[in-house]
Design an enzyme around this catalytic site. Structure first.
Site, PDB file in Angstrom:
ATOM      1  N   LYS A 134       0.819  -1.216   0.000  1.00  0.00           N
ATOM      2  CA  LYS A 134       0.000   0.000   0.000  1.00  0.00           C
ATOM      3  C   LYS A 134       0.846   1.255   0.000  1.00  0.00           C
ATOM      4  O   LYS A 134       0.441   2.279  -0.533  1.00  0.00           O
ATOM      5  CB  LYS A 134      -0.930   0.015   1.218  1.00  0.00           C
TER       6      LYS A 134
ATOM      7  N   LYS B  46      -4.516  -9.840  -8.235  1.00  0.00           N
ATOM      8  CA  LYS B  46      -5.758 -10.046  -7.492  1.00  0.00           C
ATOM      9  C   LYS B  46      -6.810  -9.017  -7.903  1.00  0.00           C
ATOM     10  O   LYS B  46      -6.473  -7.869  -8.208  1.00  0.00           O
ATOM     11  CB  LYS B  46      -5.362  -9.994  -6.005  1.00  0.00           C
TER      12      LYS B  46
ATOM     13  N   LYS C 228     -10.183  -3.280  -5.500  1.00  0.00           N
ATOM     14  CA  LYS C 228     -10.852  -1.977  -5.582  1.00  0.00           C
ATOM     15  C   LYS C 228      -9.944  -0.944  -6.208  1.00  0.00           C
ATOM     16  O   LYS C 228     -10.405   0.022  -6.811  1.00  0.00           O
ATOM     17  CB  LYS C 228     -11.118  -1.448  -4.158  1.00  0.00           C
TER      18      LYS C 228
HETATM   19  P1  AMP Z   1     -11.058  -5.200   1.676  1.00  0.00           P
HETATM   20  O1  AMP Z   1     -11.943  -4.731   0.613  1.00  0.00           O
HETATM   21  O2  AMP Z   1      -9.623  -5.172   1.316  1.00  0.00           O
HETATM   22  O3  AMP Z   1     -11.389  -4.574   2.989  1.00  0.00           O
HETATM   23  O4  AMP Z   1     -11.384  -6.749   1.809  1.00  0.00           O
HETATM   24  C1  AMP Z   1     -12.565  -7.242   2.388  1.00  0.00           C
HETATM   25  C2  AMP Z   1     -12.548  -8.755   2.379  1.00  0.00           C
HETATM   26  O5  AMP Z   1     -12.557  -9.247   1.031  1.00  0.00           O
HETATM   27  C3  AMP Z   1     -11.310  -9.382   3.034  1.00  0.00           C
HETATM   28  O6  AMP Z   1     -11.703 -10.561   3.729  1.00  0.00           O
HETATM   29  C4  AMP Z   1     -10.435  -9.719   1.866  1.00  0.00           C
HETATM   30  O7  AMP Z   1      -9.558 -10.782   2.148  1.00  0.00           O
HETATM   31  C5  AMP Z   1     -11.473 -10.130   0.825  1.00  0.00           C
HETATM   32  N1  AMP Z   1     -10.944  -9.923  -0.547  1.00  0.00           N
HETATM   33  C6  AMP Z   1     -10.530  -8.768  -1.103  1.00  0.00           C
HETATM   34  N2  AMP Z   1     -10.113  -8.953  -2.372  1.00  0.00           N
HETATM   35  C7  AMP Z   1     -10.278 -10.284  -2.635  1.00  0.00           C
HETATM   36  C8  AMP Z   1     -10.056 -11.118  -3.795  1.00  0.00           C
HETATM   37  N3  AMP Z   1      -9.586 -10.623  -4.944  1.00  0.00           N
HETATM   38  N4  AMP Z   1     -10.353 -12.441  -3.696  1.00  0.00           N
HETATM   39  C9  AMP Z   1     -10.840 -12.961  -2.537  1.00  0.00           C
HETATM   40  N5  AMP Z   1     -11.075 -12.230  -1.423  1.00  0.00           N
HETATM   41  C10 AMP Z   1     -10.808 -10.913  -1.458  1.00  0.00           C
END
Ligand code: AMP
Ligand code: TRP
Length: 347
Positions: free
Chosen positions: A125, A209, A212
């Site tokens: 990040k 991956k 967002k």
């Molecule tokens: P975040 O949006 O980073 O706060 O992630 C929220 C949840 O979504 C967390 O449990 C992450 O591990 C999961 N997550 C985010 N991106 C992915 C992805 N590409 N594949 C699977 N899980 C994801």
């Protein structure tokens, strides 16, 4: 959902409890849905569940005060749309429960600088700009440990990218129990990562991956995309010139194929091998339209429910207010015990 593995909750004899959180930043995508929200909805039937909207984590990078509360309602709406039932699970915003920040401070004094300096997500990040990042962004995993352990949660459903943060939570729990001679006070929380959606990859690059922060909107399916957009993104997803092979080993070196098969498998409930068997020998011209239909079928009702909740913010606010109360009732006595264990005056 299969029974979580209890091997490593060493010495802890308290009840099993699930905790997880999602940041109120940006639109949620298919990775968030499969990696997190869908698992939340599955687990609520068998476990006591606490699902947080982690707004304290969100402000580790700048958030516009005018939109933060709405972003929080948006994640709450996504939880509800994915099937999390507020009668079964607690849903609340992190900033409403002071136990998080209090326990995070105590854990700051348990965690070691060396542990945090190894966190790969901070490095990703911050890039070359580490010096200019907030201290909060660096300390982010300690707050995450506090989130989980303020509830003595034993299991944490997350995507694969959170594995290292969960290891840190276990290290903090273990060091706290050891340093304060309180064996088994905190459980060593286990991640629940397995499943076909643990790491959903970008639709434009199967080695990256789905995220967002990817500048290309075509790289992800957003929970707010309409049916047409979802179908178009899948049909235009990057693929290769090959056919669908017969065996899993033949998917090696074909990251885009692997990703699309695993999305199909997550949506259909078939294993990756069953998906291959179904489409063996067919080209992407057949497979992608089938996946597009399946994606729309699964995602569209969720999007519709989400829009419904977004149009009724009062209803969402009531759920969050009740969740905040219930969450505080669990976490406050746990943190009060921590104060005693540390030995503070008046505790
Ligand atoms: P975040 O949006 O980073 O706060 O992630 C929220 C949840 O979504 C967390 O449990 C992450 O591990 C999961 N997550 C985010 N991106 C992915 C992805 N590409 N594949 C699977 N899980 C994801
Ligand atoms: N760090 C997680 C993410 O980026 C969000 C999060 C914060 C979390 N606190 C948590 C996840 C506690 C699980 C448990 O996705």
């Amino acid at each position: 959902m299969s029974k979580p593995n209890n091997q490593k909750i060493i010495d802890y004899t308290g009840p099993e409890r699930i905790f997880s959180g999602v940041q109120p930043t940006g639109d949620l995508h298919l990775g968030n849905y499969l990696g997190a929200l869908k698992k939340f909805a599955d687990l609520q039937h068998d476990y006591e569940c606490v699902f947080c909207i982690v707004d304290l984590h969100a402000i580790t990078v700048w958030q516009d005060p005018k939109t933060l509360a709405d972003q929080t309602r948006q994640i709450a709406s996504a939880y509800l749309a994915a099937g999390v039932d507020p009668k079964k699970a607690i849903i609340y915003p992190q900033s409403t429960v002071l136990a998080h920040t209090e326990l995070a401070w105590y854990f700051n004094c348990v965690a070691r600088v060396g542990w945090l300096s190894r966190m790969t997500q901070f490095k990703e990040k911050s890039g070359k700009n580490a010096e200019a990042m907030s201290v909060g962004l660096y300390d982010y995993p300690v707050l995450q440990a506090a989130d989980i352990l303020a509830f003595k949660a034993t299991h944490v459903p997350v995507g694969e990218d959170q594995k290292q943060h969960l290891e840190l939570s276990r290290d903090i729990a273990q060091k706290f129990n050891h340093d304060f001679n309180a064996p088994g006070f905190f459980p060593l929380p286990e991640p629940l990562i397995k499943g076909p959606g643990a790491r959903v990859m970008s639709l434009r690059d199967g080695t990256k991956k789905m995220s967002k922060s990817d500048p290309s909107d075509k790289s992800r399916i957003n929970l707010t995309d309409d049916a047409d957009t979802i179908a178009k993104k899948i049909r235009k997803a990057k693929s290769d010139a090959g056919e669908i092979p017969a065996t899993l080993s033949e998917m090696e070196g074909r990251p885009e194929l692997k990703n699309l098969v695993s999305i199909y498998s997550a949506f259909s409930g078939l294993s990756d091998q069953e998906v291959l068997t179904k489409y063996e020998g067919k080209g992407f011209g057949v497979f992608k339209p089938a996946l597009a239909d399946l994606s729309v079928e699964t995602m569209h009702p969720i999007t519709a429910r989400m829009n419904n909740f977004l149009a009724n913010p009062d209803e969402v606010d009531k759920i969050l207010a009740k969740g905040a109360e219930d969450a505080a009732n669990i976490a406050a006595p746990i943190v009060a015990e921590v104060r005693k264990i540390i030995g503070f005056w008046g505790a």
